[in-house]
Design a protein around this motif. Structure first.
Motif, mmCIF file in Angstrom:
data_model
loop_
_atom_site.group_PDB
_atom_site.id
_atom_site.type_symbol
_atom_site.label_atom_id
_atom_site.label_comp_id
_atom_site.label_asym_id
_atom_site.label_seq_id
_atom_site.Cartn_x
_atom_site.Cartn_y
_atom_site.Cartn_z
ATOM 1 N N GLU A 193 2.787 17.337 5.643
ATOM 2 C CA GLU A 193 3.761 16.203 6.304
ATOM 3 C C GLU A 193 2.737 15.327 6.897
ATOM 4 O O GLU A 193 3.160 13.851 6.847
ATOM 5 N N ALA A 194 1.878 15.740 7.739
ATOM 6 C CA ALA A 194 0.775 14.897 8.506
ATOM 7 C C ALA A 194 0.062 14.051 7.475
ATOM 8 O O ALA A 194 -0.386 12.849 7.913
ATOM 9 N N ASN A 195 -0.230 14.595 6.337
ATOM 10 C CA ASN A 195 -0.980 13.618 5.464
ATOM 11 C C ASN A 195 -0.316 13.184 4.281
ATOM 12 O O ASN A 195 -0.943 12.739 3.177
ATOM 13 N N LEU A 196 0.885 13.260 4.449
ATOM 14 C CA LEU A 196 1.726 12.703 3.055
ATOM 15 C C LEU A 196 1.505 11.338 2.700
ATOM 16 O O LEU A 196 1.456 11.005 1.481
ATOM 17 N N SER A 197 0.995 10.207 3.861
ATOM 18 C CA SER A 197 0.845 9.052 3.161
ATOM 19 C C SER A 197 -0.449 8.953 2.321
ATOM 20 O O SER A 197 -0.720 8.177 1.427
ATOM 21 N N ILE A 198 -1.360 9.739 2.671
ATOM 22 C CA ILE A 198 -2.793 9.967 1.772
ATOM 23 C C ILE A 198 -2.347 10.164 0.411
ATOM 24 O O ILE A 198 -2.891 9.868 -0.448
ATOM 25 N N LEU A 199 -1.530 11.429 0.251
ATOM 26 C CA LEU A 199 -1.066 12.128 -1.007
ATOM 27 C C LEU A 199 -0.282 10.873 -1.772
ATOM 28 O O LEU A 199 -0.356 11.123 -3.027
ATOM 29 N N GLU A 200 0.493 10.053 -1.344
ATOM 30 C CA GLU A 200 1.282 9.016 -1.916
ATOM 31 C C GLU A 200 0.512 7.811 -2.212
ATOM 32 O O GLU A 200 0.857 7.196 -3.083
ATOM 33 N N SER A 201 -0.749 7.567 -1.767
ATOM 34 C CA SER A 201 -1.379 6.453 -1.610
ATOM 35 C C SER A 201 -2.542 6.377 -2.977
ATOM 36 O O SER A 201 -2.574 5.170 -3.407
ATOM 37 N N ALA A 206 -9.817 8.735 1.264
ATOM 38 C CA ALA A 206 -9.089 9.502 2.128
ATOM 39 C C ALA A 206 -9.030 10.979 1.645
ATOM 40 O O ALA A 206 -8.766 11.854 2.400
ATOM 41 N N LEU A 207 -8.752 11.151 0.544
ATOM 42 C CA LEU A 207 -8.572 12.496 -0.088
ATOM 43 C C LEU A 207 -9.679 13.263 0.007
ATOM 44 O O LEU A 207 -9.778 14.416 0.413
#
Length: 211
Positions: A193-201, A206-207
């Motif tokens: 959840e802390a890295n959710l924005s990266i997974l969605e982007s 960033a990955l």
């Protein structure tokens, strides 16, 4: 506020506060001994919770030899289901009529071949797809609506049609290799959840920083 609740039977709450009861976390809806279900994998159907296993895999019995293994974060749309080996009829003789299933003493055809059906993590199975017995669907794959999957599907492939064929790969091979290395589905929930924005982007740089 956490996005996901691993303990929820019904994981979706609509903006008006109503719990959407047609969608269930499979791990909490199914106790079938021949099914192994990962966390956060969900299925949408119109039956009762108790009917979930029978709707998802109608021919997988407690006495079946094969297993249905579904990974974490799998998304299964309404109308999709799995055809297991016990749905097969004998085809080596002069008839396909399954005479033996009508008497308990002779029930089944133990010599018919079978393999476990395996769905990897983060797989999206779209509306009204059919998954045949013994298929392995790789991590991150997408099965298009109305597809009939009778062969293995590579990780991060998009397949569709009857029989399902490769439409395209979702990413270049180097990105697929990175995603399989990162294996975000194995992360603890707080890291995810802390890295959710990266997974969605879809931000590859960033990955890489998370690898």
């Amino acid at each position: 506020m956490p996005v996901l609740n691993a303990d929820a039977l019904h994981p979706i709450t609509l903006p008006n506060g109503m719990v959407y009861r047609d969608t269930v976390h499979l791990k909490h809806a199914i106790t079938h001994p021949r099914m192994e279900i990962g966390d956060f994998s969900y299925y949408t159907h119109s039956g009762s919770v108790e009917e979930t296993a029978g709707i998802l895999a109608p021919y997988l019995f407690e006495s079946s030899r094969e297993k249905l293994v579904i990974g974490r974060y799998v998304q299964i749309a309404r109308g999709s289901y799995f055809i297991s080996a016990d749905a097969n009829h004998p085809m080596d003789g002069f008839t396909t009529y399954p005479f033996r299933i009508f008497t308990p003493e002779t029930f089944g055809y133990p010599n018919l071949p079978y393999r476990d059906t395996i769905v990897g993590h983060d797989v999206w199975i779209c509306h009204n797809a059919t998954i045949m017995s013994g298929v392995t669907i790789g991590h991150g794959a997408i099965v298009a609506a109305e597809a009939v999957v009778s062969r293995d599907v590579p990780p991060y492939a998009v397949v569709g049609g009857n029989p399902a064929r490769l439409i395209r790969m979702r990413y270049p091979q180097e990105v697929i290799d990175l995603l399989l290395q990162v294996a975000w589905w194995d992360w603890p929930l707080d890291k995810l959840e802390a890295n959710l924005s990266i997974l969605e982007s879809g931000d590859i740089d960033a990955l890489k920083a998370l690898a």
